[in-house]
Design a protein around this motif. Structure first.
Motif, PDB file in Angstrom:
ATOM      1  N   LEU A 243       1.054  -0.954   0.101  1.00  0.00           N
ATOM      2  CA  LEU A 243      -0.105   0.030  -0.039  1.00  0.00           C
ATOM      3  C   LEU A 243       1.011   1.105   0.205  1.00  0.00           C
ATOM      4  N   ALA A 244       1.812   1.212   0.649  1.00  0.00           N
ATOM      5  CA  ALA A 244       3.320   2.624   0.756  1.00  0.00           C
ATOM      6  C   ALA A 244       4.256   1.655   1.054  1.00  0.00           C
ATOM      7  N   ARG A 245       5.138   2.903   0.792  1.00  0.00           N
ATOM      8  CA  ARG A 245       6.331   2.318   0.394  1.00  0.00           C
ATOM      9  C   ARG A 245       7.341   4.152   1.515  1.00  0.00           C
ATOM     10  N   ARG A 246       8.195   3.516   2.466  1.00  0.00           N
ATOM     11  CA  ARG A 246       9.010   4.833   2.606  1.00  0.00           C
ATOM     12  C   ARG A 246       8.005   6.154   3.167  1.00  0.00           C
ATOM     13  N   LEU A 247       7.009   5.892   3.970  1.00  0.00           N
ATOM     14  CA  LEU A 247       5.872   6.396   4.006  1.00  0.00           C
ATOM     15  C   LEU A 247       6.908   6.975   5.774  1.00  0.00           C
ATOM     16  N   LYS A 248       6.687   8.162   5.529  1.00  0.00           N
ATOM     17  CA  LYS A 248       7.223   9.542   6.541  1.00  0.00           C
ATOM     18  C   LYS A 248       6.218   9.711   7.341  1.00  0.00           C
ATOM     19  N   THR A 249       5.843   9.622   8.310  1.00  0.00           N
ATOM     20  CA  THR A 249       4.892  10.552   9.312  1.00  0.00           C
ATOM     21  C   THR A 249       5.668  11.298  10.900  1.00  0.00           C
ATOM     22  N   LYS A 250       4.915  12.366  10.905  1.00  0.00           N
ATOM     23  CA  LYS A 250       5.855  13.089  12.566  1.00  0.00           C
ATOM     24  C   LYS A 250       6.359  12.131  13.402  1.00  0.00           C
ATOM     25  N   ALA A 251       6.279  10.873  13.439  1.00  0.00           N
ATOM     26  CA  ALA A 251       7.111   9.866  14.860  1.00  0.00           C
ATOM     27  C   ALA A 251       7.650   8.914  14.333  1.00  0.00           C
ATOM     28  N   GLY A 252       7.974   9.386  12.559  1.00  0.00           N
ATOM     29  CA  GLY A 252       8.920   8.487  12.532  1.00  0.00           C
ATOM     30  C   GLY A 252       8.979   7.936  10.742  1.00  0.00           C
ATOM     31  N   GLU A 253       9.243   7.151  10.005  1.00  0.00           N
ATOM     32  CA  GLU A 253       9.370   6.729   8.652  1.00  0.00           C
ATOM     33  C   GLU A 253       9.037   4.991   9.057  1.00  0.00           C
ATOM     34  N   ILE A 254       8.247   4.634   7.935  1.00  0.00           N
ATOM     35  CA  ILE A 254       7.551   3.303   7.770  1.00  0.00           C
ATOM     36  C   ILE A 254       7.890   2.523   6.230  1.00  0.00           C
ATOM     37  N   ASP A 255       8.936   1.653   6.641  1.00  0.00           N
ATOM     38  CA  ASP A 255       9.680   1.056   5.260  1.00  0.00           C
ATOM     39  C   ASP A 255       8.059   0.828   4.412  1.00  0.00           C
ATOM     40  N   LEU A 256       6.798   0.189   5.159  1.00  0.00           N
ATOM     41  CA  LEU A 256       5.866  -1.013   4.189  1.00  0.00           C
ATOM     42  C   LEU A 256       4.979  -0.741   4.475  1.00  0.00           C
ATOM     43  N   VAL A 257       4.194  -0.612   3.853  1.00  0.00           N
ATOM     44  CA  VAL A 257       2.549  -0.750   4.960  1.00  0.00           C
ATOM     45  C   VAL A 257       2.329  -1.973   3.626  1.00  0.00           C
ATOM     46  N   ALA A 258       1.483  -2.781   4.257  1.00  0.00           N
ATOM     47  CA  ALA A 258       1.137  -3.647   3.055  1.00  0.00           C
ATOM     48  C   ALA A 258      -0.237  -4.665   3.646  1.00  0.00           C
ATOM     49  N   ARG A 259      -0.628  -5.442   3.334  1.00  0.00           N
ATOM     50  CA  ARG A 259      -1.669  -5.531   3.278  1.00  0.00           C
ATOM     51  C   ARG A 259      -2.751  -6.927   2.641  1.00  0.00           C
ATOM     52  N   ARG A 260      -2.815  -7.976   3.465  1.00  0.00           N
ATOM     53  CA  ARG A 260      -2.998  -9.359   3.055  1.00  0.00           C
ATOM     54  C   ARG A 260      -5.263  -9.790   3.917  1.00  0.00           C
ATOM     55  N   GLU A 261      -5.709  -9.560   3.070  1.00  0.00           N
ATOM     56  CA  GLU A 261      -7.022  -9.884   3.088  1.00  0.00           C
ATOM     57  C   GLU A 261      -7.471  -8.724   4.596  1.00  0.00           C
ATOM     58  N   THR A 262      -7.589  -8.800   6.351  1.00  0.00           N
ATOM     59  CA  THR A 262      -8.473  -7.953   6.564  1.00  0.00           C
ATOM     60  C   THR A 262      -7.047  -8.008   7.828  1.00  0.00           C
TER      61      THR A 262
ATOM     62  N   ASP B 126      20.920 -10.729  13.477  1.00  0.00           N
ATOM     63  CA  ASP B 126      20.245 -10.553  15.345  1.00  0.00           C
ATOM     64  C   ASP B 126      20.127  -9.052  16.102  1.00  0.00           C
ATOM     65  N   CYS B 127      21.194  -8.618  15.474  1.00  0.00           N
ATOM     66  CA  CYS B 127      21.263  -6.944  16.481  1.00  0.00           C
ATOM     67  C   CYS B 127      20.480  -6.178  14.947  1.00  0.00           C
ATOM     68  N   ALA B 128      20.076  -6.299  14.356  1.00  0.00           N
ATOM     69  CA  ALA B 128      19.500  -5.306  13.308  1.00  0.00           C
ATOM     70  C   ALA B 128      18.394  -4.511  14.046  1.00  0.00           C
ATOM     71  N   ILE B 129      17.493  -5.098  14.470  1.00  0.00           N
ATOM     72  CA  ILE B 129      15.657  -4.872  15.162  1.00  0.00           C
ATOM     73  C   ILE B 129      16.417  -4.569  16.776  1.00  0.00           C
ATOM     74  N   ASP B 130      15.624  -3.416  17.707  1.00  0.00           N
ATOM     75  CA  ASP B 130      15.622  -3.485  19.101  1.00  0.00           C
ATOM     76  C   ASP B 130      13.893  -2.917  19.257  1.00  0.00           C
ATOM     77  N   GLU B 131      14.334  -2.668  20.314  1.00  0.00           N
ATOM     78  CA  GLU B 131      13.084  -2.375  20.893  1.00  0.00           C
ATOM     79  C   GLU B 131      12.693  -1.252  20.851  1.00  0.00           C
ATOM     80  N   ARG B 132      13.638  -0.433  20.989  1.00  0.00           N
ATOM     81  CA  ARG B 132      13.415   1.328  20.462  1.00  0.00           C
ATOM     82  C   ARG B 132      12.976   1.540  19.564  1.00  0.00           C
ATOM     83  N   ARG B 133      13.721   0.755  18.355  1.00  0.00           N
ATOM     84  CA  ARG B 133      13.526   1.063  17.308  1.00  0.00           C
ATOM     85  C   ARG B 133      12.252   0.382  16.355  1.00  0.00           C
ATOM     86  N   LEU B 134      11.797  -0.654  17.408  1.00  0.00           N
ATOM     87  CA  LEU B 134       9.872  -1.495  17.208  1.00  0.00           C
ATOM     88  C   LEU B 134       9.287  -0.678  16.855  1.00  0.00           C
ATOM     89  N   ALA B 135       9.593   0.743  18.609  1.00  0.00           N
ATOM     90  CA  ALA B 135       8.627   1.792  19.449  1.00  0.00           C
ATOM     91  C   ALA B 135       8.194   3.124  18.066  1.00  0.00           C
TER      92      ALA B 135
END
Length: 116
Positions: A29-48, A65-74
């Motif tokens: 649905l979207a790529r590199r979506l920029k928001t005030k809170a940060g960027e989302i690489d991809l927005v994807a949909r499958r069914e609902t 294994d060290c590429a993603i952390d809780e801060r980045r996910l938040a």
């Protein structure tokens, strides 16, 4: 120059992740979506289900294994919350996913990676 190489690698990884998701029935649905809170690489949909996806690329699979952390996910979760109403319709579920990529290995999809 190093920043440009990293930028190009990131874009290539996002394209690879998008293609991989599409092969599995997701619509991008979207790529590199920029928001005030940060960027989302991809927005994807499958069914609902709408997934807000963080894509990580590393030159070595061992570094994934060290590429993603809780801060980045938040940060991705906060960005998703900021734009969710644009992508969700009544009855939809949403989640934060991660796709990890490195040369020589298949993509690793971590579904519903953020569970506060």
């Amino acid at each position: 120059m190093k920043r440009q190489v990293a930028e190009r690698s990131g874009r290539d990884a996002e394209n690879r992740a998008a293609h991989w998701l599409e092969e599995r029935g997701w619509s991008i649905l979207a790529r590199r979506l920029k928001t005030k809170a940060g960027e989302i690489d991809l927005v994807a949909r499958r069914e609902t289900l709408v997934a807000f996806v963080e894509v990580k690329w590393r030159l070595r699979a061992a570094d994934l294994d060290c590429a993603i952390d809780e801060r980045r996910l938040a940060r991705v979760a906060a960005a998703a919350e900021a734009v969710a109403q644009e992508y969700l319709v009544s009855g939809d579920d949403m989640q934060i996913d991660v796709i990890l990529l490195a040369p020589g290995i298949p993509p690793r999809h971590i579904a519903n990676a953020w569970q506060p």
